[in-house]
Every structure is written in structure tokens, then in C-alpha cells.
Design a protein around this motif. Structure first.
Motif, PDB file in Angstrom:
ATOM      1  N   VAL A   1       0.829  -1.202   0.000  1.00 42.94           N
ATOM      2  CA  VAL A   1       0.000   0.000   0.000  1.00 42.94           C
ATOM      3  C   VAL A   1       0.865   1.254   0.000  1.00 42.94           C
ATOM      4  O   VAL A   1       1.737   1.401   0.842  1.00 42.94           O
ATOM      5  CB  VAL A   1      -0.897   0.053   1.262  1.00 42.94           C
ATOM      6  CG1 VAL A   1      -1.752   1.312   1.254  1.00 42.94           C
ATOM      7  CG2 VAL A   1      -1.774  -1.164   1.326  1.00 42.94           C
ATOM      8  N   GLN A   2       0.610   2.126  -0.932  1.00 43.99           N
ATOM      9  CA  GLN A   2       1.224   3.450  -0.860  1.00 43.99           C
ATOM     10  C   GLN A   2       0.097   4.446  -0.612  1.00 43.99           C
ATOM     11  O   GLN A   2      -0.370   4.590   0.504  1.00 43.99           O
ATOM     12  CB  GLN A   2       2.060   3.735  -2.109  1.00 43.99           C
ATOM     13  CG  GLN A   2       3.267   2.768  -2.159  1.00 43.99           C
ATOM     14  CD  GLN A   2       4.270   3.106  -3.232  1.00 43.99           C
ATOM     15  OE1 GLN A   2       4.670   4.249  -3.392  1.00 43.99           O
ATOM     16  NE2 GLN A   2       4.682   2.091  -3.987  1.00 43.99           N
ATOM     17  N   CYS A   3      -0.405   5.121  -1.657  1.00 46.57           N
ATOM     18  CA  CYS A   3      -1.461   6.107  -1.384  1.00 46.57           C
ATOM     19  C   CYS A   3      -2.767   5.437  -0.978  1.00 46.57           C
ATOM     20  O   CYS A   3      -3.610   6.042  -0.329  1.00 46.57           O
ATOM     21  CB  CYS A   3      -1.662   7.016  -2.585  1.00 46.57           C
ATOM     22  SG  CYS A   3      -2.622   6.286  -3.923  1.00 46.57           S
ATOM     23  N   GLY A   4      -2.968   4.188  -1.393  1.00 47.77           N
ATOM     24  CA  GLY A   4      -4.140   3.438  -0.965  1.00 47.77           C
ATOM     25  C   GLY A   4      -5.393   3.659  -1.794  1.00 47.77           C
ATOM     26  O   GLY A   4      -6.413   3.023  -1.543  1.00 47.77           O
ATOM     27  N   PHE A   5      -5.337   4.518  -2.788  1.00 47.89           N
ATOM     28  CA  PHE A   5      -6.563   4.818  -3.522  1.00 47.89           C
ATOM     29  C   PHE A   5      -7.033   3.626  -4.360  1.00 47.89           C
ATOM     30  O   PHE A   5      -8.221   3.441  -4.567  1.00 47.89           O
ATOM     31  CB  PHE A   5      -6.363   6.054  -4.414  1.00 47.89           C
ATOM     32  CG  PHE A   5      -7.629   6.807  -4.708  1.00 47.89           C
ATOM     33  CD1 PHE A   5      -8.196   7.630  -3.741  1.00 47.89           C
ATOM     34  CD2 PHE A   5      -8.273   6.697  -5.930  1.00 47.89           C
ATOM     35  CE1 PHE A   5      -9.372   8.326  -3.993  1.00 47.89           C
ATOM     36  CE2 PHE A   5      -9.449   7.389  -6.192  1.00 47.89           C
ATOM     37  CZ  PHE A   5     -10.004   8.206  -5.223  1.00 47.89           C
ATOM     38  N   CYS A   6      -6.089   2.804  -4.796  1.00 47.58           N
ATOM     39  CA  CYS A   6      -6.450   1.629  -5.602  1.00 47.58           C
ATOM     40  C   CYS A   6      -6.727   0.416  -4.737  1.00 47.58           C
ATOM     41  O   CYS A   6      -7.226  -0.597  -5.223  1.00 47.58           O
ATOM     42  CB  CYS A   6      -5.306   1.264  -6.546  1.00 47.58           C
ATOM     43  SG  CYS A   6      -3.862   0.586  -5.670  1.00 47.58           S
ATOM     44  N   THR A   7      -6.325   0.487  -3.469  1.00 45.16           N
ATOM     45  CA  THR A   7      -6.198  -0.727  -2.669  1.00 45.16           C
ATOM     46  C   THR A   7      -7.532  -1.414  -2.378  1.00 45.16           C
ATOM     47  O   THR A   7      -7.615  -2.634  -2.367  1.00 45.16           O
ATOM     48  CB  THR A   7      -5.449  -0.419  -1.351  1.00 45.16           C
ATOM     49  OG1 THR A   7      -4.377   0.468  -1.648  1.00 45.16           O
ATOM     50  CG2 THR A   7      -4.909  -1.676  -0.731  1.00 45.16           C
ATOM     51  N   GLY A   8      -8.597  -0.620  -2.177  1.00 49.79           N
ATOM     52  CA  GLY A   8      -9.899  -1.216  -1.911  1.00 49.79           C
ATOM     53  C   GLY A   8     -10.341  -2.119  -3.050  1.00 49.79           C
ATOM     54  O   GLY A   8     -10.831  -3.236  -2.837  1.00 49.79           O
TER      55      GLY A   8
ATOM     56  N   ILE B   1      -5.596  -0.604 -11.823  1.00 51.21           N
ATOM     57  CA  ILE B   1      -4.402   0.227 -11.996  1.00 51.21           C
ATOM     58  C   ILE B   1      -3.908   0.707 -10.640  1.00 51.21           C
ATOM     59  O   ILE B   1      -4.696   1.175  -9.815  1.00 51.21           O
ATOM     60  CB  ILE B   1      -4.710   1.432 -12.907  1.00 51.21           C
ATOM     61  CG1 ILE B   1      -4.934   0.943 -14.337  1.00 51.21           C
ATOM     62  CG2 ILE B   1      -3.580   2.467 -12.858  1.00 51.21           C
ATOM     63  CD1 ILE B   1      -5.379   2.005 -15.304  1.00 51.21           C
ATOM     64  N   CYS B   2      -2.603   0.582 -10.405  1.00 48.24           N
ATOM     65  CA  CYS B   2      -1.975   1.181  -9.227  1.00 48.24           C
ATOM     66  C   CYS B   2      -0.910   2.140  -9.736  1.00 48.24           C
ATOM     67  O   CYS B   2       0.146   1.713 -10.184  1.00 48.24           O
ATOM     68  CB  CYS B   2      -1.343   0.113  -8.333  1.00 48.24           C
ATOM     69  SG  CYS B   2      -0.459   0.851  -6.930  1.00 48.24           S
ATOM     70  N   ARG B   3      -1.211   3.435  -9.713  1.00 53.21           N
ATOM     71  CA  ARG B   3      -0.246   4.392 -10.254  1.00 53.21           C
ATOM     72  C   ARG B   3       0.977   4.525  -9.359  1.00 53.21           C
ATOM     73  O   ARG B   3       2.019   4.962  -9.804  1.00 53.21           O
ATOM     74  CB  ARG B   3      -0.935   5.754 -10.455  1.00 53.21           C
ATOM     75  CG  ARG B   3      -0.061   6.799 -11.111  1.00 53.21           C
ATOM     76  CD  ARG B   3       0.511   6.319 -12.453  1.00 53.21           C
ATOM     77  NE  ARG B   3       0.982   7.419 -13.279  1.00 53.21           N
ATOM     78  CZ  ARG B   3       1.639   7.258 -14.419  1.00 53.21           C
ATOM     79  NH1 ARG B   3       1.908   6.034 -14.870  1.00 53.21           N
ATOM     80  NH2 ARG B   3       2.021   8.300 -15.123  1.00 53.21           N
ATOM     81  N   CYS B   4       0.826   4.163  -8.089  1.00 55.13           N
ATOM     82  CA  CYS B   4       1.996   4.166  -7.218  1.00 55.13           C
ATOM     83  C   CYS B   4       2.920   3.002  -7.567  1.00 55.13           C
ATOM     84  O   CYS B   4       4.001   2.876  -7.021  1.00 55.13           O
ATOM     85  CB  CYS B   4       1.583   4.096  -5.754  1.00 55.13           C
ATOM     86  SG  CYS B   4       0.625   5.522  -5.221  1.00 55.13           S
ATOM     87  N   GLY B   5       2.454   2.120  -8.449  1.00 54.00           N
ATOM     88  CA  GLY B   5       3.318   1.051  -8.942  1.00 54.00           C
ATOM     89  C   GLY B   5       3.544  -0.086  -7.968  1.00 54.00           C
ATOM     90  O   GLY B   5       4.619  -0.669  -7.924  1.00 54.00           O
TER      91      GLY B   5
ATOM     92  N   TYR C   1      -2.135  10.259 -11.337  1.00 53.59           N
ATOM     93  CA  TYR C   1      -2.433   9.807  -9.981  1.00 53.59           C
ATOM     94  C   TYR C   1      -3.847   9.234  -9.974  1.00 53.59           C
ATOM     95  O   TYR C   1      -4.719   9.671 -10.731  1.00 53.59           O
ATOM     96  CB  TYR C   1      -2.329  10.985  -8.997  1.00 53.59           C
ATOM     97  CG  TYR C   1      -2.817  12.278  -9.621  1.00 53.59           C
ATOM     98  CD1 TYR C   1      -4.172  12.505  -9.801  1.00 53.59           C
ATOM     99  CD2 TYR C   1      -1.915  13.221 -10.113  1.00 53.59           C
ATOM    100  CE1 TYR C   1      -4.623  13.645 -10.432  1.00 53.59           C
ATOM    101  CE2 TYR C   1      -2.373  14.373 -10.747  1.00 53.59           C
ATOM    102  CZ  TYR C   1      -3.731  14.571 -10.913  1.00 53.59           C
ATOM    103  OH  TYR C   1      -4.180  15.678 -11.555  1.00 53.59           O
ATOM    104  N   LEU C   2      -4.091   8.252  -9.107  1.00 52.14           N
ATOM    105  CA  LEU C   2      -5.384   7.572  -9.187  1.00 52.14           C
ATOM    106  C   LEU C   2      -6.546   8.413  -8.660  1.00 52.14           C
ATOM    107  O   LEU C   2      -7.690   8.252  -9.095  1.00 52.14           O
ATOM    108  CB  LEU C   2      -5.327   6.226  -8.460  1.00 52.14           C
ATOM    109  CG  LEU C   2      -6.316   5.204  -9.034  1.00 52.14           C
ATOM    110  CD1 LEU C   2      -6.009   4.900 -10.493  1.00 52.14           C
ATOM    111  CD2 LEU C   2      -6.317   3.922  -8.240  1.00 52.14           C
ATOM    112  N   GLU C   3      -6.262   9.307  -7.727  1.00 51.88           N
ATOM    113  CA  GLU C   3      -7.332  10.159  -7.204  1.00 51.88           C
ATOM    114  C   GLU C   3      -7.387  11.453  -8.019  1.00 51.88           C
ATOM    115  O   GLU C   3      -6.478  12.278  -7.936  1.00 51.88           O
ATOM    116  CB  GLU C   3      -7.050  10.535  -5.737  1.00 51.88           C
ATOM    117  CG  GLU C   3      -8.117  11.455  -5.149  1.00 51.88           C
ATOM    118  CD  GLU C   3      -7.611  12.301  -3.958  1.00 51.88           C
ATOM    119  OE1 GLU C   3      -6.393  12.445  -3.777  1.00 51.88           O
ATOM    120  OE2 GLU C   3      -8.454  12.827  -3.231  1.00 51.88           O
TER     121      GLU C   3
HETATM  122  S1  FES Z   1      -1.350   2.638  -3.849  1.00 55.37           S
HETATM  123 FE1  FES Z   1      -1.584   4.510  -4.939  1.00 55.37          FE
HETATM  124  S2  FES Z   1      -2.613   3.866  -6.705  1.00 55.37           S
HETATM  125 FE2  FES Z   1      -2.155   2.010  -5.742  1.00 55.37          FE
END
Ligand code: FES
Ligand code: FES
Lengths: 151, 735
Positions: free
Chosen positions: A98-105, A134-138, B179-181
Motif C-alpha cells: 500500500v502506498q497512497c491506498g486509492f487503488c487498494t480497496g 491500476i496502481c499508479r503508485c506502482g 495519480y489515481l485520485e
Molecule cells: S497505492 Fe496509490 S494507486 Fe495504488
């Protein structure tokens, strides 16, 4: 034709109000039911952040109208079993998933489907099954390792 | 009075179970929604805006036009970006804004605006912009927003020693941050108090700017940063913030705007596309002597951080090797493209793409091993580089060894060999990077911390920096846990919240962990001393823990005496001069990457088989976080290398405003990234740490290009190296 306008979300039945029938399931879940763990990353079916289970199958809630899922059972990240979420989250912690977590759910919902026999384990690689997330944080490698680690 | 309780800083468990709260999650149902009317033209004067039909629609509450913001502009170096514009400079730019009771009314309101344009000639390529007879900004008649030049060393004397040159002209693409958000903001209002809730790199700096503007309305602005779904250099000041602040103040209603993905891309920001001419000269025995660089950078419509990115792209990579003389010049050119912005790596991946390929080419010409070539020429501990960087620790050797060894064993063990159609190749690239950059804005390159005790005895640690999703909160947590011997739960922390936290410069420039941890260590020391003093004063048990002392202090009304504030200001750093010279950072990081690729010569497709990333980042404080940063940077670099670009039509319209068409990397096809950290300790770093942040993305494009050359013996001059691009390089030989 009868319009079934009741849906069961995370185990609770809801009447879909008439003005929500022609709106996206994503908005209904987020706005009306306040299930904001479901995210909108693209609104176009590309990113998987809005993934929910509809009768046990993963779907993009941004591509479904609320009325269309009448009579069905919807599970969001909030409705996944506590025990599974704990496992998922500790695997993420161990593997740095997990980085930013926006994709994680969305990934959590997909992985619970995989682990729940949604797909025969080993038939398709995890990376193939998750191609719509997609996970932009990679974090692909870490998420793949985390999911492999959940039993 | 607004309730300014800072949002809870989420844990990894929160973020992996849907409990983290991002801006759009905080918008209550029924909040007034804001939308933007966007220009369909790339360059035009707005002759008139008739708002009467829109205002008459049910549900439309207010409309803003350029007049409402006359004289207001945003920009870090050049204040050139209007809030709403009467002179459109790119397709998708905001011309008017509508506030309405719901989405349907907002969309109807935008559609009902009558906007009359006078279309002007436009330019979407830098060459066309340089030749455009009508400037894009009237006060920049030649469309050059900034020029940069540097020439350290005795060029004429040094080039006489050069026996071999390698040179080329390289083109890189504008890549959306993606960015995803999507960009979102929520403004809460009570009278003249405004709270902007939005994810951003630098809440204190935004608050400073916005307060100056809102002062004219008699209002004040605080900025709150909730969880943030990625940024990578994009989320700073933005016109939409001011539109929302203004509506909220005028209407005395909370307002929100959440951009749809398409709008986020057409009116977002991108990496700066560049054309870079570069040549590097070496002696016959492999000494890198002289380097010349010319950069043409596509600024897009507005400047943002463009001038600093131009400087970075023109000279920063030079610091890696001991060049005796350098000649660099760059131009930042206005075009009618989406405003470009810093993007992880600050322009350096672009120039590393050129430099690392040319160094590879020279090594081949001189029959030297590319690792040896770099080892021989790279700066090391104790050196001062050609642009004045003073290297206090350097783990480059270790990184080179690691990548060389892994490539060697992969060659031996993987069983991968070229056959007729599929060619295997190995490549590597190196990088130097700075921990922050005081040249950017010397006065504020600091970090502050306040440690206090809540009424219930919880210790509150407030930093002005923010969590972008890169692990900042974990670094702060670990630092405080170690320094005060307490656990999260016994303390809480506040990040990116201007009304309760101290000023912070913000999270960017690979500075955050370094600066914040330094301030935190200093703050914890003072807090501990205050605790000891209180123990003495009150005659308490001397073996009481910090957490117990804080509880007692709260109960007995002594909380105030424990409060500690600390500030970190780096020593021995200077702002770079006009030519980019100076020791701009307290520490410098290094990395070496290696890749094994398989190229399909029939289709031109490149498949990465294995990737190695060795980093010198000083002491690693948050191991999982650092690994995540490295792999994430590599994946973003792979997107930049192989697939991502903005496709712009001749009329300036963005043709691929979405994930699939932009082709960001997805799960399948991503290689295994083998991460290694060099064992270094920097005397200037907190606990010997440097930082991670940007370096992981920087060498990727050059590394993959070198691997492709090794496979097919064709240099790659254009990004992204799509199948078409590589196929063309193989099949269109100059006769
Ligand atoms: S953790 Fe940031 S988009 Fe996946
Ligand atoms: S929001 Fe539904 S797929 Fe992206």
C-alpha cells in the motif's frame, strides 16, 4: 415486466429510490449509502478502484446503473469479512503493498473473490486477473506477493 | 467558527481496508457543486460571456467569470496562470465557473453559458511556437518564458583533450501524472473563515498564496490535507481552488469540486516534454572530459515550476561525472499545450535518457566495460562536482557492483539467449540526486515540529509536511517512537494542517523524510528534557515513561510546560547561482539500475525480463516504504520508457484523456524488480539517512534504452519507445 428495485448491500436490504435508478451504482453506494471505501479513479471501467462484488462476481460499479442491479446482492470493501480484511491488510503491511491506498480497496475486493474460489487458483496468474486494477503508485509486485501470501 | 479538527492520519491498515478518507469522501451529500466551462480552442480571446440564461436556470446558484479574478494569477516563478481566463491558451482551460445545487443543474448551467471566442493562431510544437507571429503571452514576445545558461570549466582548453565524442538529439514526451485520485477540493465556510480541504504537496505555501488573494475579499484561508491518492508532482496551487474558495465565500455555502478523469487529464498537468541535444567528449583512455547540452522544453500554456525544471534538466545530471568543462543552455518555451509541471524527477529523467545512452556509446567506442566507465568517472565522497555539489557520502560503487553481479549471474543462469526474431539485451544507467534543493527558495527550506500534550494526555506531534502516500507518516511515527520510546496510540500526529500545525515547506524534492525527521528528533529531545524537568519539579517517580509523564502533566494542568517546538535548517547549503552553481543540498543520493530486455524485431515490442535497482539512500528508516518507493518509481519509469504519452491533435485537442489510451503500466507484463540498498551513512542525515522519493524513476528510461541497444544495436532517441518507435529505428536506416 416487474422492476425489482431492492438491492442487498453488505447484507442489508435497501429500496433503491426512483431518482437513483438511472444513476451509477458507484454514486448510489458512495453518496446514498456512504460506502466511500468504493473509489472513483476513472469512471470509465479502466482502473478498477470502484470494484464491488455483484452476486459474488467482481464488477466496476462505475459502469452499472443502480436500477440494473435490482434484486442482486452487492458487496463492497466495507462488507468483506473482517477476518479477510485483517489478513489482507497484514499481508499488505508485510509486503509493502500500500502506498497512497486509492487503488487498494478495489484490489482487496478482487483478491477476496480470487481467494473465495471465484477463480481456480493457479489457472490464471494473479497479475492477469488483476489487469483491470491500476496502481499508479506502482505497487504491482508488492500486491502480487501480498495476495500470494494470504491463505 | 469552523471546526478545524485535523483529520486522522491513516495507517496502512486504514488504507488497505477502505477506512482512509480522501477529499471526495468528505463531501456531504447535498453540498453545492462547482463545475468549469472549458475552452474548445487552443488559443483565443474570450470576447463575451453571457451568463443570463445560466443564472436563470433552476438550481444554478452563481456564476464566476474572468472579471471576478482580474489581476489575480498563479505561478511559482512567473505569475502567468489566470484563475478563469479571458485569453485562452490551451484546450480545456477554464473560462467560467458555475455553482449549483446538484450535478445536473451544474452541467445544465455550464451548457447554458454563451461564450463568444475570437480564435487566434496557435502552436503545439516548440518550433511552431518559436515561429509564431502572435505571442502566447504578450509580455513574452518570442514565446520564451525562461533562458538558462551555464559554462563551468575552461571549455576551449578541455575540448582539446577530447579524442572521442558521442552525440545525439533526444525527444521526450509529455506524460500525465495520472495519480489515481482525480483532483478534488472541498471548501468549508463560516463568514470570512475559509477552509480548503484538498490533497497537495505544500499546504502552508498554498495557504500563504491564497490568503494574499482572499485578503481582498476580507477572508482568511486555512488548508487541510486529508488522505491523498497520489500526486507525483502535480498537486500544487490550482485555479480550481480559488474558484471554489470564491464561491464558498460569496454564497456562504460549503462547495465542492471533484474532477472527472477526463477533465483531470485535459486540464491537468504533464511532465515537461523536451528536445535535448547532447554531446559528451572523452579521452582515449576513458576520461569523460567535456559535455554540452541544449534543452528546448515545452512549457505548455503556463510556467508553474517550469523554470526550475529547465535548470534541473540542463545541468543536474552533469554532477554525476567529473566533467572538467560543461556548456549548457536551455529555453523554456510557451506553447498551446496543457501547462507542464514538475513530475517525480524534476526534468532529470529526460536528460538522463540522453546522458546515460551517450556514456554507454562512449564505453562501447572505447571498448570499456560500462560499469568500469562509470566507476572511473563518477564523483565520490569528498568530491565537489562540476556545479558545486559537495558529496558527503556515496554508495555508487556498491550499487555498481550489485547491478554488475546480478546481470552477470542472470546472463549465466537465466537461459535467455537471442534467437532470430527475439533479441536479448542488458543495459544499465546511473543517477545522482539532491536531497531537497535550497536553490529553489532558500528562505523557507526548513521544517518545523510542535510536540504538545492533549487534554487527555495524548502526545500530539504536528509537522508542517504532508503524507502523499509515500510513507512520510510512517517515517515520522518510527522516529517519534524511537526517540520518545512511545507507541502510536499514546501519541497522534498532525500533518499538512495549517490551522494547527506549524509552517512546512511541503513534501516534494525528495526532502520530506530528511527534513521532517531532523526536526522531529530535535523536537523529541526538547520534549524529553521538558519531561525530565517536570519530573524534578513535581518530585515524581524518576522511572516514569514519557507517556505516563504526559498523562500526569495533563491531569495536573502542566501540559503547557512540556510543549516543545523545533526547527531544522540545513547547514552549509546555498541557493544555486543563476548558472546553477552551488552546494544546494545537505546530502546527495545515488542509484544504479540494470535491465534485461527481450525485443521482438518483427513487431518492435520490448519486454522487460528482469530489473535491478540499487540505491544509496543512506540509512533506510522505513524499509517497506523505501522498497515501495523504488519499485513504484521503476514502474512509472517503465511507463515513461515504453508507452506513455499525451497525443495531441493539430487543433490542440488531447486525444487520449484516460488511462487506457495513455497506456499507464498495469499488472501484466511488469517485471520483477530486485531492490538493493547500499550500506551508507551520511553525517548530515537524520540517523544517517538521506531520502528516496524521486531517484527511482530517473535512470529507468536510459537504462531500458541501453538494454534495447544491447539487444538490437540501434540507439533510441525518442520516448516513449513504443513498438512502432523501435520498429522504425530498426527498419528506416539512413542510406
Ligand atoms: S497505492 Fe496509490 S494507486 Fe495504488
Ligand atoms: S472508477 Fe470504475 S473502473 Fe475506474
Amino acid at each position: 415486466m416487474t422492476v425489482v428495485n431492492t438491492i442487498r448491500v453488505n447484507g442489508v436490504d435497501h429500496e433503491i429510490p426512483a431518482n437513483w435508478q438511472a444513476k451509477r451504482l458507484l454514486d448510489y453506494l458512495r453518496t446514498e449509502l456512504k460506502l466511500v471505501g468504493v473509489k472513483e479513479g476513472c469512471g470509465e471501467g479502466d482502473c478498477g478502484a470502484c470494484t464491488v462484488l455483484v452476486d459474488g462476481e467482481p464488477m466496476c460499479s462505475c459502469l452499472l446503473l443502480s436500477g440494473v442491479v435490482g434484486g442482486r446482492e452487492v458487496t463492497t470493501i466495507e462488507g468483506l469479512p473482517r477476518e479477510y480484511l485483517d489478513k489482507f491488510s497484514s499481508a499488505c503491511e508485510t509486503h509493502g503493498g500500500v502506498q497512497c491506498g486509492f487503488c487498494t480497496g478495489g484490489v482487496a475486493v478482487m483478491s477476496s473473490w480470487m481467494k473465495n474460489g471465484g477463480t481456480e487458483t493457479g489457472v490464471e496468474p494473479v497479475s492477469k486477473l488483476l489487469e483491470g486494477n491500476i496502481c499508479r503508485c506502482g505497487g504491482y509486485q508488492q500486491l502480487t506477493n501480498a495476495i500470494a501470501d494470504i491463505n | 467558527m469552523l471546526d478545524m479538527t485535523p483529520p486522522k492520519i491513516s495507517t496502512i491498515a486504514d488504507r488497505s481496508t477502505g477506512r482512509a478518507r480522501y477529499t471526495s469522501d468528505l463531501v456531504p451529500a447535498g453540498t453545492t457543486l462547482v463545475g468549469i466551462a472549458r475552452s474548445p480552442h487552443a488559443h483565443a480571446n474570450v470576447l463575451s460571456i453571457d451568463t443570463s440564461k445560466a443564472m436563470a436556470l433552476p438550481g444554478v446558484l452563481d456564476v464566476l467569470t474572468p472579471e471576478d479574478f482580474s489581476g489575480v494569477a498563479l505561478g511559482h516563478h512567473i505569475a502567468d496562470e489566470p484563475i478563469l481566463t479571458d485569453r485562452v491558451r490551451y484546450v480545456g482551460e477554464g473560462v467560467a465557473a458555475v455553482a449549483a445545487v446538484d450535478e445536473a443543474a451544474m452541467i445544465a448551467g455550464i451548457a447554458a453559458l454563451d461564450i463568444e471566442y475570437e480564435v487566434l493562431p496557435h502552436a503545439i510544437r516548440v518550433d511552431d511556437a518559436l515561429a509564431l507571429d502572435r505571442p502566447i503571452h504578450d509580455n513574452f514576445p518570442d514565446n520564451v518564458a525562461r533562458r538558462f545558461a551555464a559554462e563551468p570549466g575552461d571549455w576551449d582548453a578541455e575540448v582539446k583533450r577530447v579524442t572521442h565524442w558521442a552525440e545525439g538529439t533526444f525527444e521526450t514526451a509529455a506524460v500525465p501524472h495520472a495519480y489515481l485520485e482525480p483532483r478534488a477540493c472541498l471548501v468549508r465556510v463560516d463568514g470570512n473563515e475559509l477552509e480548503l480541504v484538498s490533497g497537495t504537496h505544500a499546504p502552508s505555501m498554498l495557504a500563504d498564496q491564497y490568503n494574499k488573494i482572499a485578503a481582498v475579499w476580507g477572508a482568511t484561508v486555512e488548508v487541510t490535507t486529508p488522505d491523498m491518492g497520489g500526486s507525483f508532482g502535480a498537486k500544487w496551487e490550482h485555479p480550481t481552488h480559488l474558484v471554489c474558495l470564491s464561491f464558498a465565500h460569496r454564497l456562504q455555502r460549503d462547495v465542492a469540486m471533484v474532477l472527472p478523469r477526463r477533465d483531470d487529464m485535459i486540464a491537468g498537468r504533464t511532465r515537461i516534454a523536451m528536445r535535448i541535444f547532447m554531446r559528451i567528449g572523452a579521452t582515449a583512455d576513458g576520461e569523460l572530459v567535456a559535455k554540452q547540452t541544449k534543452v528546448w522544453a515545452d512549457n505548455g500554456a503556463y510556467s508553474l515550476h517550469g523554470p526550475s525544471v529547465l535548470l534541473a534538466a540542463s545541468v543536474r545530471v552533469d554532477n554525476l561525472y567529473k566533467f572538467s568543462a560543461v556548456k549548457a543552455e536551455g529555453q523554456l518555451i510557451y506553447t498551446n499545450n496543457i501547462p507542464s509541471e514538475c513530475f517525480r524527477g524534476f526534468g532529470i529523467p529526460q536528460s538522463a535518457f540522453a546522458q546515460e545512452q551517450l556514456v554507454d556509446e562512449l564505453a562501447r567506442k572505447l571498448d570499456l566495460d560500462p560499469v568500469e566507465m562509470r566507476r572511473r568517472n563518477a564523483v565520490g565522497e569528498g568530491d565537489t562536482s562540476v556545479h558545486g555539489w559537495e558529496v558527503t557520502s556515496c554508495g555508487l560503487e556498491d550499487c555498481l557492483d550489485m547491478v554488475r553481479d546480478r546481470i552477470q549471474s542472470h546472463r549465466n543462469d537465466s537461459g535467455l539467449v537471442s534467437d532470430g526474431r527475439f533479441k536479448i539485451g542488458y543495459g544499465l544507467a546511473a543517477v545522482i540526486h539532491c536531497v531537497s534543493n535550497s536553490g529553489h527558495d532558500e528562505a523557507t527550506d526548513i521544517s518545523n515540529i510542535i510536540i504538545s500534550v492533549d487534554p487527555d494526555g495524548t502526545i500530539c506531534v504536528a509537522s508542517g509536511e504532508v503524507e502523499l502516500g509515500a510513507g512520510t507518516a510512517e517515517v515520522l511515527q518510527r522516529t517519534v517512537e524511537r526517540e520518545l520510546d512511545i507507541k502510536r496510540g499514546q501519541f497522534r500526529f498532525v500533518l499538512g494542517h495549517t490551522s494547527t500545525g506549524p509552517f512546512g515547506r511541503g513534501s516534494f524534492a525528495s526532502r520530506t523524510s530528511f527534513f521532517m525527521a531532523h526536526a522531529a528528533i530535535a523536537g523529541c529531545k526538547i520534549f524529553s528534557e521538558n519531561c525530565s524537568k517536570l519530573v524534578d519539579d513535581l518530585g515524581l517517580e524518576t522511572n516514569a515513561s514519557i507517556a505516563e509523564i504526559a498523562k500526569l502533566a495533563a491531569q495536573k494542568g502542566h501540559a503547557e510546560s512540556l510543549k516543545a517546538t523545533a526547527q531544522f535548517i540545513p547547514e552549509n547549503v546555498v541557493a544555486a547561482d543563476d548558472h546553477g552553481y552551488g552546494n544546494i543540498a545537505s546530502a546527495y543520493t545515488f542509484a544504479v539500475h540494470g535491465a534485461c530486455v527481450k525485443v521482438d524485431t518483427l513487431t518492435g515490442k520490448t519486454m522487460i525480463q528482469q530489473y535491478w535497482a540499487a540505491h544509496d539512500t543512506g540509512t533506510v528508516v522505513n524499509y517497506q516504504g523505501a522498497v515501495g518507493q523504488v519499485i513504484g518509481g521503476v514502474i512509472q519509469g517503465i511507463g515513461m520508457a515504453l508507452s506513455e504519452t499525451t497525443a495531441v491533435a493539430e487543433n490542440g485537442q488531447l486525444l487520449n484523456p484516460g488511462y487506457l489510451d495513455d497506456r499507464v503500466p498495469t499488472f501484466p507484463g511488469m517485471p520483477n524488480v530486485d531492490v538493493h540498498f547500499a550500506a551508507t551513512f551520511d553525517k548530515n542525515g537524520p540517523m544517517g539517512a538521506k531520502t528516496i522519493g524521486e531517484p527511482p524513476v530517473i535512470p529507468v528510461v536510459g537504462c531500458i534504452a541501453n538494454a534495447i541497444y544491447d539487444a538490437v544495436e540501434e540507439r533510441q532517441y525518442t520516448l516513449p519507445m513504443t513498438p512502432e518507435q523501435v520498429w522504425n529505428s530498426l527498419n528506416t536506416k539512413v542510406q
